[in-house]
Design a protein around this motif. Structure first.
Motif, PDB file in Angstrom:
ATOM      1  N   GLY A 105       0.816  -1.201   0.000  1.00 13.41           N
ATOM      2  CA  GLY A 105       0.000   0.000   0.000  1.00 13.41           C
ATOM      3  C   GLY A 105       0.850   1.251   0.000  1.00 13.41           C
ATOM      4  O   GLY A 105       1.910   1.304   0.638  1.00 13.41           O
ATOM      5  N   GLY A 106       0.392   2.284  -0.721  1.00 15.29           N
ATOM      6  CA  GLY A 106       1.054   3.577  -0.720  1.00 15.29           C
ATOM      7  C   GLY A 106       0.201   4.608  -0.010  1.00 15.29           C
ATOM      8  O   GLY A 106      -0.989   4.395   0.243  1.00 15.29           O
ATOM      9  N   GLY A 107       0.808   5.743   0.324  1.00 13.72           N
ATOM     10  CA  GLY A 107       0.048   6.806   0.985  1.00 13.72           C
ATOM     11  C   GLY A 107       0.453   6.996   2.428  1.00 13.72           C
ATOM     12  O   GLY A 107       1.501   6.528   2.873  1.00 13.72           O
ATOM     13  N   LEU A 108      -0.408   7.674   3.182  1.00 11.30           N
ATOM     14  CA  LEU A 108      -0.089   8.095   4.545  1.00 11.30           C
ATOM     15  C   LEU A 108      -1.192   7.682   5.517  1.00 11.30           C
ATOM     16  O   LEU A 108      -2.369   7.660   5.157  1.00 11.30           O
ATOM     17  CB  LEU A 108       0.090   9.611   4.604  1.00 11.30           C
ATOM     18  CG  LEU A 108       1.158  10.203   3.684  1.00 11.30           C
ATOM     19  CD1 LEU A 108       1.110  11.724   3.744  1.00 11.30           C
ATOM     20  CD2 LEU A 108       2.547   9.694   4.031  1.00 11.30           C
ATOM     21  N   TYR A 109      -0.778   7.401   6.753  1.00  9.29           N
ATOM     22  CA  TYR A 109      -1.722   7.047   7.816  1.00  9.29           C
ATOM     23  C   TYR A 109      -2.257   8.346   8.456  1.00  9.29           C
ATOM     24  O   TYR A 109      -2.119   9.439   7.915  1.00  9.29           O
ATOM     25  CB  TYR A 109      -1.037   6.125   8.822  1.00  9.29           C
ATOM     26  CG  TYR A 109      -1.985   5.384   9.731  1.00  9.29           C
ATOM     27  CD1 TYR A 109      -3.029   4.620   9.205  1.00  9.29           C
ATOM     28  CD2 TYR A 109      -1.848   5.448  11.109  1.00  9.29           C
ATOM     29  CE1 TYR A 109      -3.915   3.950  10.020  1.00  9.29           C
ATOM     30  CE2 TYR A 109      -2.732   4.767  11.945  1.00  9.29           C
ATOM     31  CZ  TYR A 109      -3.757   4.030  11.406  1.00  9.29           C
ATOM     32  OH  TYR A 109      -4.626   3.365  12.226  1.00  9.29           O
ATOM     33  N   THR A 110      -2.862   8.231   9.618  1.00  9.42           N
ATOM     34  CA  THR A 110      -3.528   9.375  10.243  1.00  9.42           C
ATOM     35  C   THR A 110      -2.537  10.473  10.623  1.00  9.42           C
ATOM     36  O   THR A 110      -1.342  10.242  10.821  1.00  9.42           O
ATOM     37  CB  THR A 110      -4.303   8.948  11.496  1.00  9.42           C
ATOM     38  OG1 THR A 110      -3.398   8.332  12.409  1.00  9.42           O
ATOM     39  CG2 THR A 110      -5.414   7.970  11.149  1.00  9.42           C
ATOM     40  N   ASP A 111      -3.073  11.676  10.746  1.00 12.56           N
ATOM     41  CA  ASP A 111      -2.273  12.866  11.017  1.00 12.56           C
ATOM     42  C   ASP A 111      -1.350  12.680  12.218  1.00 12.56           C
ATOM     43  O   ASP A 111      -0.199  13.134  12.205  1.00 12.56           O
ATOM     44  CB  ASP A 111      -3.223  14.050  11.245  1.00 12.56           C
ATOM     45  CG  ASP A 111      -2.507  15.356  11.476  1.00 12.56           C
ATOM     46  OD1 ASP A 111      -2.283  16.091  10.497  1.00 12.56           O
ATOM     47  OD2 ASP A 111      -2.180  15.649  12.642  1.00 12.56           O
ATOM     48  N   ILE A 137      -1.704  -0.530  -4.542  1.00 15.03           N
ATOM     49  CA  ILE A 137      -2.951   0.065  -4.068  1.00 15.03           C
ATOM     50  C   ILE A 137      -2.569   1.310  -3.286  1.00 15.03           C
ATOM     51  O   ILE A 137      -1.442   1.404  -2.770  1.00 15.03           O
ATOM     52  CB  ILE A 137      -3.746  -0.936  -3.189  1.00 15.03           C
ATOM     53  CG1 ILE A 137      -5.151  -0.414  -2.862  1.00 15.03           C
ATOM     54  CG2 ILE A 137      -2.980  -1.267  -1.908  1.00 15.03           C
ATOM     55  CD1 ILE A 137      -6.050  -1.455  -2.180  1.00 15.03           C
ATOM     56  N   ILE A 138      -3.448   2.283  -3.210  1.00 15.16           N
ATOM     57  CA  ILE A 138      -3.224   3.447  -2.350  1.00 15.16           C
ATOM     58  C   ILE A 138      -4.008   3.220  -1.064  1.00 15.16           C
ATOM     59  O   ILE A 138      -5.225   3.101  -1.080  1.00 15.16           O
ATOM     60  CB  ILE A 138      -3.683   4.750  -3.035  1.00 15.16           C
ATOM     61  CG1 ILE A 138      -2.835   5.049  -4.267  1.00 15.16           C
ATOM     62  CG2 ILE A 138      -3.602   5.914  -2.048  1.00 15.16           C
ATOM     63  CD1 ILE A 138      -3.307   6.258  -5.050  1.00 15.16           C
ATOM     64  N   GLY A 139      -3.291   3.154   0.042  1.00  9.69           N
ATOM     65  CA  GLY A 139      -3.951   2.959   1.324  1.00  9.69           C
ATOM     66  C   GLY A 139      -3.193   1.983   2.202  1.00  9.69           C
ATOM     67  O   GLY A 139      -2.218   1.369   1.750  1.00  9.69           O
ATOM     68  N   GLU A 140      -3.602   1.896   3.494  1.00  8.42           N
ATOM     69  CA  GLU A 140      -4.804   2.530   3.949  1.00  8.42           C
ATOM     70  C   GLU A 140      -4.529   3.994   4.258  1.00  8.42           C
ATOM     71  O   GLU A 140      -3.623   4.318   5.017  1.00  8.42           O
ATOM     72  CB  GLU A 140      -5.388   1.814   5.173  1.00  8.42           C
ATOM     73  CG  GLU A 140      -4.489   1.776   6.387  1.00  8.42           C
ATOM     74  CD  GLU A 140      -5.095   1.060   7.585  1.00  8.42           C
ATOM     75  OE1 GLU A 140      -6.230   1.396   7.986  1.00  8.42           O
ATOM     76  OE2 GLU A 140      -4.414   0.153   8.101  1.00  8.42           O
TER      77      GLU A 140
END
Length: 361
Positions: free
Chosen positions: A120-126, A162-165
């Motif tokens: 998965g790609g992208g970023l988790y919570t702030d 995939i992008i996520g989570e």
């Protein structure tokens, strides 16, 4: 396998759709969910998990910080081998930015175990982000996500499949909103699926859905996760399904009265299945997904848990007993993942969504 076409991007390269097999769409193999403030401050390690403490650690899942770290290659390999022996083919690993993603180690584990792993790609919570990621613009996040999908993620040439989570809080933070908007843009350019971790409120999925739709996302290739702990109201679920979103029940194996972040009446596995059965009756078989979201040690077999094979070993037989047909089991655990994860293009070409030749129901 007739009707199963295209290629999925795994940590070891493109794989034909027919090779994915039974697929868990939301898991963690190497992951650091420890409290970000304590982690940064170098908090002392908790004592080892023992037979005497295992229940207490598992029951209060986030009190023991060591329970929230999956970082043992030998344990991960053994767990993946058990999953493979249970009939598993693929795991989607969604440890995104902030959770210590490890693509190179995942590639080695995939090769050693024979389990296909999709990154998965992208970023988790702030709360888990560094200052630069938290301040990034939509355009900067779009460039980051596009590179992860087309070039390589987290300093490697291993591409995200995939992008996520994508992590969202409640209330939603500005950084999280921008990441959702960037993901929608990248999805428009590549056709890649998006998987979203909603905030812990029943209104959160609808808010996220509205942001994604306004930004141009394709709901048919967008998964809203964690329905088990977020929405119990069938009317809310149906509204999201009728917009085209894929809804995911990914807490299979968690049956507890002590949910780890607040009061919520979690369903049991059979209650999850009965709810999904009712939604199938409303014509939404293609928009339902299931997984286990293993992200703590006490859910691994090494530490007395059920492991990645729980759905295949225990839940699938329950599905059959509760009236699910073999075609429905195949749809949820094989064909829906293929539709979400596979591209029509051949390896090395620009990605585009794979066609879905199966009957639309």
């Amino acid at each position: 396998m007739p009707g199963r076409s295209g290629y999925a991007q795994t940590v070891t390269g493109p794989v034909a759709a027919g090779e994915l097999g039974m697929t868990m769409l939301h898991e963690h193999i190497l992951c650091d969910l420890r409290d970000p403030l304590g982690r940064r401050a170098g908090a002392p390690a908790d004592p080892p998990i023992t037979m005497e403490t295992r229940f207490e650690v598992d029951y209060f899942q986030n009190r023991h910080q060591g329970n929230m770290l999956l970082d043992e290659d030998d344990v991960a390999l053994a767990e993946l081998q058990r999953y493979r022996a249970a009939g598993g083919g693929t795991i989607v690993e969604l440890s995104t930015g902030g959770l210590a993603p490890q693509p190179a180690r995942l590639a080695a584990l995939s090769q050693a175990s024979g389990v296909q792993i999709i990154l998965g790609g992208g970023l988790y919570t702030d709360a888990y982000l560094d200052d630069a990621s938290r301040a990034a613009s939509v355009e900067e996040l779009e460039a980051l996500l596009l590179a992860q999908v087309t070039t390589g993620a987290w300093g490697t040439t291993i591409r995200a499949g995939i992008i996520g989570e994508l992590g969202c809080s409640w209330p939603l933070r500005d950084s999280e909103r921008r990441c959702l908007q960037a993901a929608a843009r990248v999805q428009q350019r590549t056709g890649i699926a998006i998987s979203v971790h909603p905030g812990r409120h029943a209104d959160a999925p609808a808010q996220i859905a509205a942001i994604l739709l306004e930004a141009g996302a394709d709901p048919e290739h967008t998964i809203l996760c964690h329905m088990d702990r977020t929405i119990a109201d069938e009317a809310r679920l149906l509204a999201l399904l009728e917009q085209g979103f894929v809804l995911e029940w990914d807490f299979f194996g968690i049956e507890t009265s002590q949910y780890w972040m607040g009061e919520y009446d979690l369903p049991t596995d059979y209650m999850r299945l009965d709810l999904m059965r009712r939604l199938i009756g409303r014509g939404h078989i293609r928009r339902l997904a299931m997984s286990q979201d293993i992200c703590i040690r006490t859910r691994l077999t090494r530490y007395g848990g059920h492991g990645y094979g729980h759905i295949l070993q225990h839940v699938v037989p329950m599905m059959r007993r509760r009236g699910y047909s073999e075609d429905e089991v195949e749809q949820i655990l094989c064909d829906t993942p293929i539709r979400l994860l596979c591209y029509q293009s051949r390896p090395g070409e620009s990605p585009s969504p794979a066609p879905d030749h199966r009957q639309q129901t």
